[in-house]
Design an enzyme around this catalytic site. Structure first.
Site, mmCIF file in Angstrom:
data_model
loop_
_atom_site.group_PDB
_atom_site.id
_atom_site.type_symbol
_atom_site.label_atom_id
_atom_site.label_comp_id
_atom_site.label_asym_id
_atom_site.label_seq_id
_atom_site.Cartn_x
_atom_site.Cartn_y
_atom_site.Cartn_z
ATOM 1 N N SER A 94 -9.867 -21.018 34.876
ATOM 2 C CA SER A 94 -10.106 -22.462 34.826
ATOM 3 C C SER A 94 -10.703 -22.910 36.159
ATOM 4 O O SER A 94 -10.526 -22.241 37.179
ATOM 5 C CB SER A 94 -8.753 -23.159 34.618
ATOM 6 O OG SER A 94 -8.790 -24.501 35.043
ATOM 7 N N TYR A 127 -0.008 -23.317 37.434
ATOM 8 C CA TYR A 127 -1.189 -23.024 36.605
ATOM 9 C C TYR A 127 -2.357 -22.565 37.477
ATOM 10 O O TYR A 127 -3.024 -21.572 37.177
ATOM 11 C CB TYR A 127 -1.553 -24.286 35.801
ATOM 12 C CG TYR A 127 -2.739 -24.129 34.884
ATOM 13 C CD1 TYR A 127 -2.616 -23.460 33.672
ATOM 14 C CD2 TYR A 127 -3.982 -24.663 35.224
ATOM 15 C CE1 TYR A 127 -3.714 -23.314 32.818
ATOM 16 C CE2 TYR A 127 -5.080 -24.530 34.382
ATOM 17 C CZ TYR A 127 -4.942 -23.858 33.175
ATOM 18 O OH TYR A 127 -6.025 -23.728 32.336
ATOM 19 N N LYS A 154 -4.155 -18.896 37.434
ATOM 20 C CA LYS A 154 -5.553 -18.744 37.020
ATOM 21 C C LYS A 154 -6.403 -18.116 38.131
ATOM 22 O O LYS A 154 -7.453 -17.543 37.860
ATOM 23 C CB LYS A 154 -6.112 -20.100 36.574
ATOM 24 C CG LYS A 154 -5.517 -20.568 35.236
ATOM 25 C CD LYS A 154 -5.954 -19.649 34.106
ATOM 26 C CE LYS A 154 -5.280 -19.919 32.798
ATOM 27 N NZ LYS A 154 -5.699 -19.008 31.725
HETATM 28 N N1 LIG Z 1 -8.053 -26.963 27.562
HETATM 29 C C1 LIG Z 1 -8.625 -26.993 28.756
HETATM 30 O O1 LIG Z 1 -9.019 -28.053 29.279
HETATM 31 C C2 LIG Z 1 -8.855 -25.706 29.490
HETATM 32 C C3 LIG Z 1 -9.615 -25.724 30.673
HETATM 33 C C4 LIG Z 1 -9.814 -24.548 31.372
HETATM 34 C C5 LIG Z 1 -9.262 -23.363 30.904
HETATM 35 N N2 LIG Z 1 -8.518 -23.385 29.756
HETATM 36 C C6 LIG Z 1 -7.933 -22.117 29.328
HETATM 37 O O2 LIG Z 1 -8.304 -21.827 27.999
HETATM 38 C C7 LIG Z 1 -7.251 -21.121 27.359
HETATM 39 C C8 LIG Z 1 -6.864 -21.814 26.065
HETATM 40 O O3 LIG Z 1 -6.494 -23.150 26.344
HETATM 41 P P1 LIG Z 1 -6.192 -24.213 25.186
HETATM 42 O O4 LIG Z 1 -6.505 -25.535 25.767
HETATM 43 O O5 LIG Z 1 -6.820 -23.788 23.902
HETATM 44 O O6 LIG Z 1 -4.606 -24.103 25.097
HETATM 45 P P2 LIG Z 1 -3.647 -24.295 23.839
HETATM 46 O O7 LIG Z 1 -2.322 -24.663 24.404
HETATM 47 O O8 LIG Z 1 -4.281 -25.161 22.806
HETATM 48 O O9 LIG Z 1 -3.573 -22.809 23.261
HETATM 49 C C9 LIG Z 1 -2.851 -21.793 23.887
HETATM 50 C C10 LIG Z 1 -2.298 -20.878 22.817
HETATM 51 O O10 LIG Z 1 -1.590 -19.825 23.475
HETATM 52 C C11 LIG Z 1 -0.407 -19.572 22.726
HETATM 53 N N3 LIG Z 1 0.605 -18.948 23.581
HETATM 54 C C12 LIG Z 1 1.339 -19.530 24.570
HETATM 55 N N4 LIG Z 1 2.187 -18.645 25.087
HETATM 56 C C13 LIG Z 1 1.982 -17.475 24.430
HETATM 57 C C14 LIG Z 1 2.569 -16.191 24.509
HETATM 58 N N5 LIG Z 1 3.573 -15.927 25.359
HETATM 59 N N6 LIG Z 1 2.102 -15.222 23.672
HETATM 60 C C15 LIG Z 1 1.121 -15.475 22.774
HETATM 61 N N7 LIG Z 1 0.546 -16.680 22.652
HETATM 62 C C16 LIG Z 1 0.976 -17.666 23.468
HETATM 63 C C17 LIG Z 1 0.032 -20.945 22.231
HETATM 64 O O11 LIG Z 1 0.924 -20.839 21.122
HETATM 65 C C18 LIG Z 1 -1.312 -21.572 21.877
HETATM 66 O O12 LIG Z 1 -1.665 -21.334 20.519
HETATM 67 C C19 LIG Z 1 -6.108 -21.014 28.362
HETATM 68 O O13 LIG Z 1 -6.195 -19.780 29.034
HETATM 69 C C20 LIG Z 1 -6.408 -22.152 29.316
HETATM 70 O O14 LIG Z 1 -5.885 -21.926 30.598
HETATM 71 C C21 LIG Z 1 -8.308 -24.506 29.044
#
Ligand SMILES: NC(=O)c1ccc[n+]([C@@H]2O[C@H](COP(=O)([O-])OP(=O)(O)OC[C@H]3O[C@@H](n4cnc5c(N)ncnc54)[C@H](O)[C@@H]3O)[C@@H](O)[C@H]2O)c1
Length: 261
Positions: free
Chosen positions: A144, A172, A176
């Site tokens: 991120s 976080y 990351k």
């Molecule tokens: N949403 C944002 O703004 C954003 C920005 C930068 C990076 N990211 C990264 O993108 C990725 C996805 O983010 P998102 O927004 O879709 O998040 P989200 O919370 O919608 O999805 C995360 C998923 O991971 C699953 N999860 C959590 N713990 C787990 C575990 N122990 N084992 C298996 N599954 C598990 C959850 O059940 C969920 O379905 C993450 O790595 C996040 O850091 C997101």
């Protein structure tokens, strides 16, 4: 006509956290492009069409090994692993979690590091080992802008103006950042085994955030808007395909220019 450079059809993918906001977009998008897609998620839910969901906690090595074996039995050794599962603190997290750094709870730090760092490490060990035996594969570790730069605490000033205590938590960001060097370590370690390992760094994804947050965020990003979840898919397809055959150890940044100024 499918461009052979980006053709991923018939290949096998595992997307962790594949039932979440971004993971479900990757899973659906890769399946639409002809990949056999398995999602590993702790949640139970309806996966996108053409995708198989496995209930797996990425911090549980035994469960990961069992699920990976099933994927192998079904379709063969995975070609792509997207380490997308992660914990972040939701906007409505308990007060201590979004309170001052000085009193950030140790157990929250452990929980976030456990999923985001150890979970990514274990998935790399289990799935990457099979890829290395096969002599090919691509691993995408998701980071991120908060892993390459500090969060801008001013984005959350509107919450403080309302009388709430709100500090974007530290764990976080730390987790990351760790992903970036896990990527570099493994890219060099597995280079001769044919397994490429890269980081995908994303900017903030639009998810109906409050208008005050959107205004503050958009003012700070050169493209003037948050990332649409579907705009992250192109980089995943690129890293899954032969178009990225000379790309390893890299950080592919999809942030609308956030880190450019
Ligand atoms: N949403 C944002 O703004 C954003 C920005 C930068 C990076 N990211 C990264 O993108 C990725 C996805 O983010 P998102 O927004 O879709 O998040 P989200 O919370 O919608 O999805 C995360 C998923 O991971 C699953 N999860 C959590 N713990 C787990 C575990 N122990 N084992 C298996 N599954 C598990 C959850 O059940 C969920 O379905 C993450 O790595 C996040 O850091 C997101």
């Amino acid at each position: 006509m499918t461009d052979p450079l980006f053709d991923v059809s018939g290949r096998v993918a595992i997307v962790t956290g594949g039932l979440g906001q971004l993971g479900s977009v990757y899973a659906a998008g890769l399946a639409e492009r002809g990949m056999h897609v398995a999602v590993f998620d702790v949640e139970r839910g309806e996966p996108p069409e053409g995708v198989t969901a496995y209930e797996v906690d990425v911090t549980d090595r035994v469960a990961l090994e069992a699920a990976e074996r099933e994927v192998e039995r079904e379709w063969g050794v995975p070609h792509l692993l997207v380490n997308n599962a992660a914990l972040d603190s939701p906007p409505d997290a308990p007060a201590a979690v979004v309170g001052p750094f000085e009193s950030y709870p140790e157990e929250s730090f452990d929980a976030v590091l456990d999923v985001n760092v150890k979970g990514t490490f274990l998935c790399c060990q289990v799935v990457g080992a099979a890829m290395a035996r096969e002599g090919r594969g691509s691993i995408v570790n998701v980071s991120s802008i908060y892993g390459i730069l500090s969060p801008v605490q001013d984005l959350y000033a509107f919450r403080r103006a309302r009388g709430e205590t709100f500090v974007k938590p530290v764990a976080y960001s730390v987790s990351k950042s760790a992903v970036l060097n896990l990527t570099r370590y493994l890219a060099t370690y597995w280079a001769k085994s044919g397994v490429r390992v890269n980081t995908l760094t994303l900017g903030g994804v639009f998810d109906e955030q409050p208008q005050e947050f959107l205004d503050a965020y958009e003012a700070r990003v050169p493209l003037g808007r948050m990332l649409d979840a579907h705009e992250a898919l192109g980089a995943v397809v690129f890293l899954a395909s032969d178009a990225s055959s000379y790309v390893t150890g890299a950080n592919v940044v999809v942030d609308g220019g956030w880190s450019a100024w």
